[in-house]
Design a protein around this motif. Structure first.
Motif, PDB file in Angstrom:
ATOM      1  N   PHE A  66     -44.214  23.396  26.611  1.00  0.00           N
ATOM      2  CA  PHE A  66     -43.074  23.000  27.041  1.00  0.00           C
ATOM      3  C   PHE A  66     -42.142  23.926  27.846  1.00  0.00           C
ATOM      4  N   GLU A  67     -41.064  23.568  28.404  1.00  0.00           N
ATOM      5  CA  GLU A  67     -40.388  24.505  29.103  1.00  0.00           C
ATOM      6  C   GLU A  67     -38.707  24.325  28.820  1.00  0.00           C
ATOM      7  N   LEU A  68     -37.932  25.189  28.354  1.00  0.00           N
ATOM      8  CA  LEU A  68     -36.741  24.983  27.993  1.00  0.00           C
ATOM      9  C   LEU A  68     -35.716  24.825  29.172  1.00  0.00           C
ATOM     10  N   PRO A  69     -34.574  24.367  28.815  1.00  0.00           N
ATOM     11  CA  PRO A  69     -33.688  23.926  30.121  1.00  0.00           C
ATOM     12  C   PRO A  69     -33.023  25.487  30.174  1.00  0.00           C
ATOM     13  N   GLU A  70     -32.599  25.620  31.335  1.00  0.00           N
ATOM     14  CA  GLU A  70     -31.660  26.947  31.772  1.00  0.00           C
ATOM     15  C   GLU A  70     -30.395  26.907  31.097  1.00  0.00           C
ATOM     16  N   PRO A  71     -30.035  28.044  30.734  1.00  0.00           N
ATOM     17  CA  PRO A  71     -28.522  28.026  30.108  1.00  0.00           C
ATOM     18  C   PRO A  71     -27.469  27.380  30.963  1.00  0.00           C
ATOM     19  N   GLY A  72     -26.806  26.780  30.566  1.00  0.00           N
ATOM     20  CA  GLY A  72     -25.638  25.985  31.351  1.00  0.00           C
ATOM     21  C   GLY A  72     -26.082  24.580  31.769  1.00  0.00           C
TER      22      GLY A  72
ATOM     23  N   ALA B 181     -40.293  31.047  23.169  1.00  0.00           N
ATOM     24  CA  ALA B 181     -40.151  30.658  24.741  1.00  0.00           C
ATOM     25  C   ALA B 181     -38.798  31.312  25.287  1.00  0.00           C
ATOM     26  N   GLU B 182     -37.753  31.560  24.495  1.00  0.00           N
ATOM     27  CA  GLU B 182     -36.655  32.351  24.842  1.00  0.00           C
ATOM     28  C   GLU B 182     -36.717  33.803  25.205  1.00  0.00           C
ATOM     29  N   GLU B 183     -37.720  34.320  24.175  1.00  0.00           N
ATOM     30  CA  GLU B 183     -38.123  35.700  24.500  1.00  0.00           C
ATOM     31  C   GLU B 183     -38.961  35.822  25.573  1.00  0.00           C
ATOM     32  N   ASN B 184     -40.038  35.119  25.911  1.00  0.00           N
ATOM     33  CA  ASN B 184     -41.140  35.413  26.780  1.00  0.00           C
ATOM     34  C   ASN B 184     -41.266  34.448  27.894  1.00  0.00           C
ATOM     35  N   GLY B 185     -40.389  33.455  28.164  1.00  0.00           N
ATOM     36  CA  GLY B 185     -40.788  32.530  29.062  1.00  0.00           C
ATOM     37  C   GLY B 185     -41.431  31.412  28.482  1.00  0.00           C
ATOM     38  N   LYS B 186     -42.582  30.912  29.264  1.00  0.00           N
ATOM     39  CA  LYS B 186     -43.313  29.715  28.705  1.00  0.00           C
ATOM     40  C   LYS B 186     -43.836  29.735  27.384  1.00  0.00           C
ATOM     41  N   GLN B 187     -43.908  28.625  26.641  1.00  0.00           N
ATOM     42  CA  GLN B 187     -44.921  28.345  25.603  1.00  0.00           C
ATOM     43  C   GLN B 187     -45.916  27.294  26.380  1.00  0.00           C
ATOM     44  N   PRO B 188     -47.046  27.223  25.382  1.00  0.00           N
ATOM     45  CA  PRO B 188     -48.157  26.502  26.151  1.00  0.00           C
ATOM     46  C   PRO B 188     -47.904  25.090  26.612  1.00  0.00           C
TER      47      PRO B 188
ATOM     48  N   SER C 155     -56.285  22.689  31.014  1.00  0.00           N
ATOM     49  CA  SER C 155     -56.090  23.946  30.364  1.00  0.00           C
ATOM     50  C   SER C 155     -54.708  24.838  30.872  1.00  0.00           C
ATOM     51  N   VAL C 156     -54.342  24.436  32.129  1.00  0.00           N
ATOM     52  CA  VAL C 156     -53.248  25.168  32.599  1.00  0.00           C
ATOM     53  C   VAL C 156     -52.089  24.614  32.268  1.00  0.00           C
ATOM     54  N   PHE C 157     -51.009  25.297  32.403  1.00  0.00           N
ATOM     55  CA  PHE C 157     -49.576  24.710  32.164  1.00  0.00           C
ATOM     56  C   PHE C 157     -49.451  23.465  32.656  1.00  0.00           C
ATOM     57  N   PRO C 158     -48.570  22.508  32.045  1.00  0.00           N
ATOM     58  CA  PRO C 158     -48.583  21.103  32.169  1.00  0.00           C
ATOM     59  C   PRO C 158     -47.427  20.902  33.336  1.00  0.00           C
ATOM     60  N   PRO C 159     -47.263  19.928  34.184  1.00  0.00           N
ATOM     61  CA  PRO C 159     -46.572  19.843  35.379  1.00  0.00           C
ATOM     62  C   PRO C 159     -44.876  19.522  34.726  1.00  0.00           C
ATOM     63  N   LEU C 160     -44.481  20.546  34.116  1.00  0.00           N
ATOM     64  CA  LEU C 160     -43.137  20.309  33.619  1.00  0.00           C
ATOM     65  C   LEU C 160     -42.151  21.299  34.256  1.00  0.00           C
ATOM     66  N   ASN C 161     -40.967  21.070  34.322  1.00  0.00           N
ATOM     67  CA  ASN C 161     -39.772  22.133  35.061  1.00  0.00           C
ATOM     68  C   ASN C 161     -38.571  21.597  34.274  1.00  0.00           C
ATOM     69  N   ASN C 162     -37.665  22.351  34.563  1.00  0.00           N
ATOM     70  CA  ASN C 162     -36.291  22.156  34.082  1.00  0.00           C
ATOM     71  C   ASN C 162     -35.422  21.758  34.700  1.00  0.00           C
ATOM     72  N   SER C 163     -35.680  21.138  36.073  1.00  0.00           N
ATOM     73  CA  SER C 163     -34.529  20.189  36.571  1.00  0.00           C
ATOM     74  C   SER C 163     -34.409  18.983  36.087  1.00  0.00           C
ATOM     75  N   TYR C 164     -33.236  18.360  36.428  1.00  0.00           N
ATOM     76  CA  TYR C 164     -32.898  17.209  35.801  1.00  0.00           C
ATOM     77  C   TYR C 164     -33.794  15.944  36.348  1.00  0.00           C
ATOM     78  N   PRO C 165     -34.129  15.230  35.402  1.00  0.00           N
ATOM     79  CA  PRO C 165     -35.031  14.232  35.884  1.00  0.00           C
ATOM     80  C   PRO C 165     -34.503  13.403  36.999  1.00  0.00           C
ATOM     81  N   GLU C 166     -35.523  12.796  37.978  1.00  0.00           N
ATOM     82  CA  GLU C 166     -34.837  12.068  39.081  1.00  0.00           C
ATOM     83  C   GLU C 166     -34.156  10.907  38.496  1.00  0.00           C
ATOM     84  N   LYS C 167     -33.437  10.311  39.335  1.00  0.00           N
ATOM     85  CA  LYS C 167     -32.408   9.310  38.976  1.00  0.00           C
ATOM     86  C   LYS C 167     -31.736   9.208  37.984  1.00  0.00           C
TER      87      LYS C 167
END
Ligand SMILES: *[C@@H]1O[C@H](CO)[C@@H](O)[C@H](O)[C@H]1NC(C)=O
Ligand SMILES: *[C@@H]1O[C@H](CO)[C@@H](O)[C@H](O)[C@H]1NC(C)=O
Ligand SMILES: *[C@@H]1O[C@H](CO)[C@@H](O)[C@H](O)[C@H]1NC(C)=O
Ligand SMILES: *[C@@H]1O[C@H](CO)[C@@H](O)[C@H](O)[C@H]1NC(C)=O
Length: 601
Positions: free
Chosen positions: A411-417, A402-409, A268-280
């Motif tokens: 997914f996470e968006l990439p950072e600008p750039g 997500a753009e307005e208030n950060g996280k959705q349940p 029920s907690v936010f999934p293990p996602l972040n917007n860093s580029y995937p490894e390799k």
């Protein structure tokens, strides 16, 4: 080892070059009185109409690899035998000449690498006595048998997949010795033998590999199945249920990240996602498809894929046994057949013969329709399912929030750039470029199908769309359901462009080249916006090229005839491991045979 893009060498060179340039420029600046851009460096570089993009590198590399692969085609039986012996370290099995001529008569491209999967799946069985394999095969329920060149099946009820597979095998069974093939009739894969055991088995297999002298070769199959009157000792696979992750990771290398990963239990907690580029990855994009698909290397998939969150059914064995199926996880030990869904002519799965409009007339959008499958989703877990994540990431309202208030349940968006994405609103252009929706929310308990109390606020249920109609759109993302996605072959042959994410292996993996025949995507989908932005902004021709080359290649190596050629090869090898004389069984060329007869006077 299945083929995977080999680009590290080149990247290392590029990195070295970049490092050298950096050092030179630092030296230059250190010696300069004032910091200014030296003309000789800044102005002489050729001006490109479009900035270089990391996907360009990946496409170029895929082109190169495809060219290398095509060089390996065998044009004669002697070529094919040589390629076989070089790659497998044994003589080909009896019947190899019939197999080769069957392939030739059916215009099949014969490249030994295409059959790597056969050996990956079957090699561990060389460590188990042949009679044990025969007995297991003759004892596991749900099976297809070959006797005297005819097929039959054993089943508790009418099962369409089993019928299709029997039909597939029946189309070549006249060339096969007697066999028993237990079939996995579930969606989910079911055998995970500990990695350490498989490693031992593979070592044992390697020790049996050698080219038997022609004079010692046994040229005909002997006993390859149990006889009717033979008493089969009951074989107990000890099927077990329970959370799948713990059962699956025993198939991972002891040092792999998954082996030491502590499985999440609270979804029920936010999934293990972040917007860093995937490894390799190559600047965020898939560079090694084999790696990306491997849950042993990506333990966070335990909380991001329905297969691990909660599959519909779990019935798993740790014992190596011959069990045939249409797809499996990289850590599973099933023997892969081309999926029955790929053999059917039912347009629901194949998409039919209609390939949709010509490219320039197709709607310039992503289209996705499907059920919210992937496993049993519940109010506390749906945000962890892959199809839910993908549909949310294509939804402009969700993106705007997500753009307005950060996280959705989920997914996470990439950072600008990141991913060279334009600054400003993703929501607007994704909204204009994508149309993804569920046709059934499949929630649990399913009290108001196709709707769902806990998901109605997040997803609109839309009518389903036949595959043929989806082909009128340019882009076709393909996301795993309860196991692999049965539409994939249809998509590949459609003239639209498949964008594929999966953790499942299939028979065709060593013949489909990412970035050449389809666009690969990370299982988090963090790269989807970058992929879309690349193709939608001046790379329409590149998209068209991959779509059409993928289609052409599909019509070259994924035809029904190619499935027959694959299954024919697979079953000759399977018959060999079931035969007590397997270490001496082999095919000897006529020439060698004649020389041998001469030498014996
Ligand atoms: C195979 O099946 C066909 C049709 O069912 C039958 O006529 C034929 O005798 C069978 N062949 C053998 C060798 O059992
Ligand atoms: C982001 O997630 C990946 C796995 O997807 C993980 O390897 C990495 O450490 C995470 N990065 C951060 C900054 O949390
Ligand atoms: C790709 O990934 C696989 C699986 O992790 C690995 O075995 C292989 O060496 C990798 N290939 C390259 C070129 O890095
Ligand atoms: C998109 O998201 C909004 C808000 O979460 C939801 O109301 C809408 O039904 C979603 N659209 C689709 C096609 O799922």
């Amino acid at each position: 080892m299945l083929t995977a893009p080999r680009i590290n060498g080149r990247f290392t060179q590029l990195l070295l070059l970049a490092a050298v340039l950096l050092i030179l420029s630092i030296l230059f600046y250190a010696n300069a009185d004032a910091i200014h851009i030296p003309e000789s460096v800044s102005l002489k570089a050729p001006v490109k109409s479009r900035p270089h993009h990391p996907i360009d590198d990946l496409i170029e590399e895929a082109d190169r690899q495809q060219e290398d692969l095509l060089q390996k085609e065998s044009h004669t039986l002697a070529d094919a035998v040589r390629a076989y012996e070089d790659r497998r370290g044994r003589r080909p099995p009896p019947g190899f000449d019939v197999w080769y001529h069957f392939a030739q008569d059916n215009n099949a491209l014969v490249i030994e690498d295409f059959f790597d999967r056969v050996y990956h799946d079957l090699n561990p069985f060389w460590a188990i006595p042949a009679h044990t394999i025969r007995q297991q095969a003759g004892d596991i329920f749900h099976r297809i048998s070959v006797r005297n060149g005819n097929t039959s099946q054993l089943s508790d009820q009418q099962r369409p997949w089993l019928d299709l597979w029997e039909n597939m095998i029946g189309s070549i069974s006249q060339h096969l010795p007697d066999l028993d093939m237990p079939i996995n009739v579930m969606d989910e894969s079911r055998v995970v033998v500990p990695w350490e055991t498989i490693d031992e088995y593979m070592t044992a297999e390697e020790k049996t590999r050698h080219i038997v002298p022609a004079s010692e070769v046994v040229r005909k199959f002997g006993k390859t199945s149990v006889s009717k009157d033979e008493k089969v000792p009951a074989f107990d696979p000890q099927w077990e249920g329970g959370p799948y992750w713990d059962r699956a990771v025993i198939g991972c290398h002891p040092n792999s990240p998954a082996r030491s990963y502590k499985a999440e239990v609270d979804y029920s907690v936010f999934p293990p996602l972040n917007n860093s580029y995937p490894e390799k990855s190559h600047e965020g994009y898939v560079a090694n498809w084999t790696y990306v698909k491997q849950p042993c290397e990506h333990p966070q998939l335990q909380g991001l894929h329905g297969t691990f969150v909660e599959p519909i059914s779990i019935s798993n064995s740790k014992k190596l046994m011959p069990l045939f199926g249409g797809s499996k996880l990289p850590m599973n030990n099933e023997i892969l057949l081309p999926p029955a869904m790929y053999w059917t002519t039912d347009p629901f799965y194949s998409g039919g013969d209609d390939h949709g409009h010509e490219w320039h007339k197709k709607t310039n959008k992503i289209i996705w329709r499907g059920a919210a499958s992937g496993g049993r989703n519940k109010d506390t877990t749906w945000a962890r399912f892959q199809r839910h994540r993908f549909v949310s990431m294509m939804n402009s309202t969700s993106i705007a929030r997500a753009e307005e208030n950060g996280k959705q349940p989920n997914f996470e968006l990439p950072e600008p750039g990141q991913y060279d994405l334009p600054s400003g609103s993703l929501a607007k252009w994704v909204g204009e470029s994508a149309d993804a929706a569920f046709v059934h929310l499949l929630c649990f308990p399913d009290t108001r199908p196709p709707f769902c109390d806990y998901d109605d606020a997040f997803y609109e249920v839309k009518p389903s769309m036949p595959m043929g109609e989806q082909y009128n759109y340019k882009y076709l993302p393909d996301i795993d359901g309860n196991s692999f996605s049965g539409r994939y072959r249809g998509f590949l042959g459609s003239t639209s462009l498949p964008i594929k994410a999966t953790i499942y292996d299939e028979w065709h993996d060593s013949r489909m080249m990412p970035w050449k025949h389809f666009v690969p995507m990370d299982n988090t989908f963090v790269d989807i916006y970058g992929i879309m932005h690349y193709f939608f902004n001046g790379r329409d021709a590149a998209a068209k090229r991959i779509a059409l080359e993928g289609k052409k290649w599909t019509e070259t190596v994924l035809r029904r005839e190619d499935m027959q050629v694959y299954v024919f090869r697979l079953l000759l090898e399977y018959a060999r491991v079931c035969d007590d004389e397997r270490e001496k069984l082999g095919w000897v060329s006529e020439m060698e045979g004649i020389l041998l007869a001469d030498s014996h006077g």
